[in-house]
Scaffold this motif. Structure first.
Motif, PDB file in Angstrom:
ATOM      1  N   ALA A  44      32.285  88.458 -72.720  1.00 16.05           N
ATOM      2  CA  ALA A  44      30.880  87.907 -72.021  1.00 16.05           C
ATOM      3  C   ALA A  44      30.780  88.726 -70.877  1.00 16.05           C
ATOM      4  N   VAL A  45      31.557  89.291 -70.134  1.00 20.14           N
ATOM      5  CA  VAL A  45      31.497  90.314 -69.048  1.00 20.14           C
ATOM      6  C   VAL A  45      31.095  91.675 -69.537  1.00 20.14           C
ATOM      7  N   LEU A  46      31.654  92.204 -70.833  1.00 18.06           N
ATOM      8  CA  LEU A  46      31.379  93.291 -71.541  1.00 18.06           C
ATOM      9  C   LEU A  46      29.769  93.413 -71.953  1.00 18.06           C
ATOM     10  N   TYR A  47      29.354  92.462 -72.562  1.00 16.81           N
ATOM     11  CA  TYR A  47      28.160  92.037 -73.066  1.00 16.81           C
ATOM     12  C   TYR A  47      27.090  91.909 -72.115  1.00 16.81           C
ATOM     13  N   SER A  48      27.286  91.202 -71.076  1.00 13.87           N
ATOM     14  CA  SER A  48      26.235  90.750 -70.104  1.00 13.87           C
ATOM     15  C   SER A  48      26.105  91.850 -68.912  1.00 13.87           C
ATOM     16  N   TRP A  49      27.004  92.620 -69.015  1.00 13.99           N
ATOM     17  CA  TRP A  49      27.104  93.528 -67.711  1.00 13.99           C
ATOM     18  C   TRP A  49      25.700  94.288 -67.508  1.00 13.99           C
ATOM     19  N   GLY A  50      25.157  94.147 -66.381  1.00 14.21           N
ATOM     20  CA  GLY A  50      23.957  94.876 -66.003  1.00 14.21           C
ATOM     21  C   GLY A  50      22.646  94.644 -67.053  1.00 14.21           C
ATOM     22  N   ALA A 110      16.073  88.171 -69.444  1.00 14.43           N
ATOM     23  CA  ALA A 110      15.735  87.258 -70.430  1.00 14.43           C
ATOM     24  C   ALA A 110      15.414  87.672 -72.089  1.00 14.43           C
ATOM     25  N   ALA A 111      14.979  88.949 -72.107  1.00 10.09           N
ATOM     26  CA  ALA A 111      14.852  89.438 -73.523  1.00 10.09           C
ATOM     27  C   ALA A 111      16.471  89.699 -74.018  1.00 10.09           C
ATOM     28  N   ALA A 112      16.983  90.220 -72.973  1.00 11.69           N
ATOM     29  CA  ALA A 112      18.842  90.507 -73.489  1.00 11.69           C
ATOM     30  C   ALA A 112      19.613  89.586 -73.561  1.00 11.69           C
ATOM     31  N   LEU A 113      19.208  88.318 -72.884  1.00 17.01           N
ATOM     32  CA  LEU A 113      20.154  87.185 -73.028  1.00 17.01           C
ATOM     33  C   LEU A 113      20.575  86.922 -74.469  1.00 17.01           C
ATOM     34  N   PRO A 114      19.686  86.395 -75.183  1.00 16.07           N
ATOM     35  CA  PRO A 114      20.219  85.976 -76.628  1.00 16.07           C
ATOM     36  C   PRO A 114      20.885  86.799 -77.231  1.00 16.07           C
ATOM     37  N   GLN A 115      21.095  88.062 -77.216  1.00 12.98           N
ATOM     38  CA  GLN A 115      21.996  89.162 -77.979  1.00 12.98           C
ATOM     39  C   GLN A 115      23.279  88.858 -77.162  1.00 12.98           C
ATOM     40  N   VAL A 116      23.319  88.893 -75.921  1.00 11.11           N
ATOM     41  CA  VAL A 116      24.717  88.482 -75.310  1.00 11.11           C
ATOM     42  C   VAL A 116      25.344  87.204 -75.830  1.00 11.11           C
ATOM     43  N   VAL A 117      24.544  85.978 -76.156  1.00  8.07           N
ATOM     44  CA  VAL A 117      25.118  84.807 -76.461  1.00  8.07           C
ATOM     45  C   VAL A 117      25.597  85.053 -77.936  1.00  8.07           C
ATOM     46  N   GLU A 118      24.971  85.851 -78.627  1.00  8.52           N
ATOM     47  CA  GLU A 118      24.810  86.073 -80.264  1.00  8.52           C
ATOM     48  C   GLU A 118      26.306  86.791 -80.172  1.00  8.52           C
ATOM     49  N   GLY A 119      26.426  87.697 -79.360  1.00 14.56           N
ATOM     50  CA  GLY A 119      27.800  88.629 -79.362  1.00 14.56           C
ATOM     51  C   GLY A 119      29.022  87.732 -79.144  1.00 14.56           C
ATOM     52  N   VAL A 120      28.754  87.109 -78.155  1.00 15.81           N
ATOM     53  CA  VAL A 120      29.863  85.965 -77.654  1.00 15.81           C
ATOM     54  C   VAL A 120      30.362  85.004 -79.012  1.00 15.81           C
ATOM     55  N   LEU A 480      29.813 100.344 -69.866  1.00 19.86           N
ATOM     56  CA  LEU A 480      29.025  99.575 -68.734  1.00 19.86           C
ATOM     57  C   LEU A 480      28.597 100.414 -67.809  1.00 19.86           C
ATOM     58  N   ASP A 481      28.777 101.966 -67.820  1.00 18.74           N
ATOM     59  CA  ASP A 481      27.830 102.920 -66.826  1.00 18.74           C
ATOM     60  C   ASP A 481      26.821 103.285 -67.973  1.00 18.74           C
ATOM     61  N   PRO A 482      25.491 103.034 -67.484  1.00 23.18           N
ATOM     62  CA  PRO A 482      24.293 103.247 -68.404  1.00 23.18           C
ATOM     63  C   PRO A 482      24.286 104.719 -68.912  1.00 23.18           C
ATOM     64  N   MET A 483      25.037 105.462 -68.365  1.00 21.93           N
ATOM     65  CA  MET A 483      25.380 106.883 -68.622  1.00 21.93           C
ATOM     66  C   MET A 483      25.877 107.199 -70.082  1.00 21.93           C
ATOM     67  N   TYR A 484      26.847 106.166 -70.214  1.00 28.31           N
ATOM     68  CA  TYR A 484      27.719 106.357 -71.607  1.00 28.31           C
ATOM     69  C   TYR A 484      27.144 105.114 -72.507  1.00 28.31           C
ATOM     70  N   ALA A 485      25.979 104.630 -72.568  1.00 26.88           N
ATOM     71  CA  ALA A 485      25.556 103.347 -73.287  1.00 26.88           C
ATOM     72  C   ALA A 485      24.573 103.901 -74.344  1.00 26.88           C
ATOM     73  N   GLY A 486      24.179 105.226 -74.465  1.00 27.40           N
ATOM     74  CA  GLY A 486      23.112 105.589 -75.188  1.00 27.40           C
ATOM     75  C   GLY A 486      21.778 105.491 -74.672  1.00 27.40           C
ATOM     76  N   ILE A 487      20.836 105.490 -75.714  1.00 23.41           N
ATOM     77  CA  ILE A 487      19.425 105.311 -75.209  1.00 23.41           C
ATOM     78  C   ILE A 487      18.966 103.708 -75.794  1.00 23.41           C
TER      79      ILE A 487
END
Length: 643
Positions: A44-50, A110-120, A480-487
């Motif tokens: 949950a922390v990894l997927y929802s961070w930021g 709000a747009a990203a939240l469902p993917q966090v839930v799906e991942g967990v 978790l650092d946006p620099m290392y999360a692709g585009i």
């Protein structure tokens, strides 16, 4: 009174033991629930961070905002709130995102939240499935391995359909496993339903598992061969029926009552699914079945061939446990020789091994793959890793020649981590730690296990498990650092691939797109268009989605996206464009020099007046030009000639 089992107890005793049946929920070991809660918390922390600044895909983010604005756009996957043209995908994966935006407002989180839930949910569901197959310890390892897969961490904070696809296919695998174990028909039918729903998320990719599921059921389920074949056929029919339900509904709807289907030259939803998103990806015919030619990024995104999973871009995303998974699948089948056809342990290795194999073959033969496509094989690798560790653990406890397999697997996985990180050396400081842990684990198990206390053996085993997971964990947490999360269009962990290079060179590594966050230029343009709107249906028309995306994310207004995603879908035609202008349904058109000229854009340039950028708040026009079709060129020319 028996002492509750701990993660590293009885099966590591140096004596021959029989593999215990999977523990029932009521007899779960004391450590299992806290361990599972910890894994889910990490996920949950990894997927929802930021997620307030999540990497929203600009095209999908625009569609999500539009789909939240009206039932027509929601049902058909309209790219704009008016539902003039659809996405170039099926809308199923975006329905949860659209509902979330409708409930909570046009916010990026709000747009990203469902993917966090799906991942967990995927992590939790995989734990349940592996537990029923190989026991609680294997289930914890599988859940942790999936949680710490770098591409999964990066993808689950985006808005891309692969997260929903993965969840639904894992649910289908669980239903198939239950059908084989219980010999009941309902779980098999449920498996077909889950595959059909997965089709709504990612179309034909969902069907890749069908041959594997059918063969596993036919060769391992109880019952007579004919009965198994008929049941598998029935489940296949259900899968196809659910898969094609939306496409059939859309096809039967009159064209005037639905949007135009993007990616097609014939306005046919079957062309969208089986042509544009199907055959054109695996052949040289870019216009298969009436499709329009996709962009180079869609059809030739690289990462193909038989070494795709281990190249320097894809390998660090998903393949840290690949050698362990392959070895587990092979040994799980070989060591089960002589057992009954319905042996549940072998069934699981066949199921997950087949899942991994078929995706590897298809990815290798396609025209190209984004690295995040491989997230769908992460559950298979994780399940095989968990089941494989349990298998090798039992073999070690039994003694004999197979005892060496466990320490060998630990060292192999650590050496593989060295190879994957060799090109980037991204977390090179973790590599010595992984090697030391692997040496402690392998040497401890090999040299000391047979003549020391079980506690020392358990410690060596724990060191070996840590050695397997420490490097992928480093990559995952680094994302978790946006620099290392692709585009936003290609979420990946770490400094690998063209996505990272493009982010740094063109946009800056911290650049993101969001909902309801227009730039200064877009705010001025929207203000100008709104002020000068006098009852027109469309706020404006744009040439391709490229020009429309930031405006659609900023405002839920009907906007005519001419040419769809690629800009070359033949909608609207030049005649339709002229009719919309003549009927006072359209006034402004935004053209771009970054997309090819079409008949409609030619009509606009010849019949409408190009406005000065300063008129709508832009100091420089750049690649975009705004045209006013209520000020025709012909009138200006006639007036000048008269003077």
């Amino acid at each position: 009174m028996a002492t509750p089992e701990s993660p590293f107890t009885s099966t590591l005793q140096i004596r021959r033991v029989e593999q215990p049946p999977p523990a029932r929920p009521e007899t779960a070991p004391r450590w299992e629930r806290p361990a599972l809660a910890g894994v889910l918390a990490v996920a949950a922390v990894l997927y929802s961070w930021g997620i307030g600044h999540a990497a929203l895909h600009p095209f999908y983010g625009a569609a999500i905002r539009s789909m939240a604005g009206g039932w027509r756009a929601f049902l058909y996957g309209g790219l704009d709130a008016g539902g003039s043209i659809t996405l170039d995908k099926l809308p199923g994966a975006f329905w949860p995102e659209a509902v979330s935006v409708w409930l909570f407002g046009p916010h990026t989180w709000a747009a990203a939240l469902p993917q966090v839930v799906e991942g967990v949910l995927t992590v939790w569901l995989l734990h349940r499935i592996v537990r029923a197959w190989a026991g609680p310890f294997a289930a914890i390892i599988a859940a942790l391995a999936l949680t710490l897969t770098p591409v999964t961490v990066a993808l689950n904070r985006a808005t891309i359909p692969d997260t929903a696809l993965t969840l639904l296919l894992v649910a289908a695998a669980g239903a198939l496993q239950k059908a084989v174990r219980t010999e009941r028909l309902l779980p098999l039918i449920t498996c077909g339903v889950w595959v059909g729903l997965a089709f709504q998320a990612k179309m034909l990719q969902a069907w890749l598992v069908l041959p594997v599921f059918a063969l596993v059921y036919q060769f391992t389920a109880p019952g007579a061969p004919l009965k198994r074949a008929l049941r598998a056929l029935l489940a296949g029919v259900v899968a196809v029926a659910v898969s094609c339900s939306w496409t059939l509904l859309a096809w039967l709807t009159p064209a005037a009552d639905r949007p135009y289907f993007d990616g097609t030259s014939n306005n046919n939803p079957f062309t969208l699914v089986f042509g544009y998103n199907g055959l054109s990806r695996f052949s040289s015919d870019a216009t298969a079945l009436g499709a329009v030619a996709g962009t180079d990024a869609s059809r030739t995104s690289g990462n193909t061939g038989w070494l795709m999973l281990v190249n320097e871009t894809v390998g660090p995303q998903v393949s840290w446990l690949l050698p362990l998974a392959v070895a587990a699948a092979v040994l799980g089948v070989l060591w089960s020789s002589g057992k009954p056809r319905t042996d549940p342990l072998r069934t699981g290795f066949l199921l997950w091994g087949g899942w991994l194999a078929v995706h590897t073959v298809v990815f290798s033969l396609s025209n190209g793959n984004h690295a995040y496509y491989t997230a769908v094989i992460a559950p298979a690798i994780a399940a095989l890793a968990g089941g494989g560790v349990q298998l090798l653990r039992n073999a070690y406890a039994e003694g004999g020649r197979r005892r060496a397999a466990l320490p060998a697997a630990i060292m192999l996985t650590a050496l593989w981590a060295l190879a994957l990180d060799w090109h980037t050396r991204f977390v090179s400081w973790l590599l010595p730690i992984a090697v030391m842990l692997a040496l402690c684990g392998a040497v401890g198990l090999w040299v000391l296990g047979s003549r020391t206390s079980p506690r020392l053996v358990r410690s060596a085993f724990a060191a070996g498990i840590a050695a397997m997971l420490v490097v992928p964990a480093g990559w995952s947490f680094a994302s978790l650092d946006p620099m290392y999360a692709g585009i936003s269009t290609s979420p990946m962990a770490g400094p690998v691939g063209n996505a990272y290079a493009e982010a740094v060179q063109n946009h800056g590594p911290l650049s993101r797109v969001g909902l309801g966050e227009p730039s200064t230029r877009d705010t001025a343009l929207l203000r100008y268009l709104t002020t000068h709107r006098h009852g027109e249906k469309y706020l404006l028309a744009t040439q391709a989605a490229y020009a429309a995306e930031p405006l659609l994310r900023a405002a839920s207004e009907p906007m005519l996206v001419m040419g769809g995603f690629t800009g070359i879908t033949p909608y609207p035609t030049a005649r339709q464009t002229g009719s919309l202008v003549a009927g006072h349904q359209l006034r402004y058109v935004l053209l771009t020099s970054k997309r090819p000229t079409t008949a409609s854009t030619t009509w606009v340039k010849s019949h409408c007046t190009r406005l000065r950028p300063a008129a709508y708040g832009s100091h420089t026009g750049g690649s975009l030009s705004l045209y006013d079709c209520y000020k025709p060129k012909t009138a200006k020319k006639a007036k000048a000639k008269k003077k």
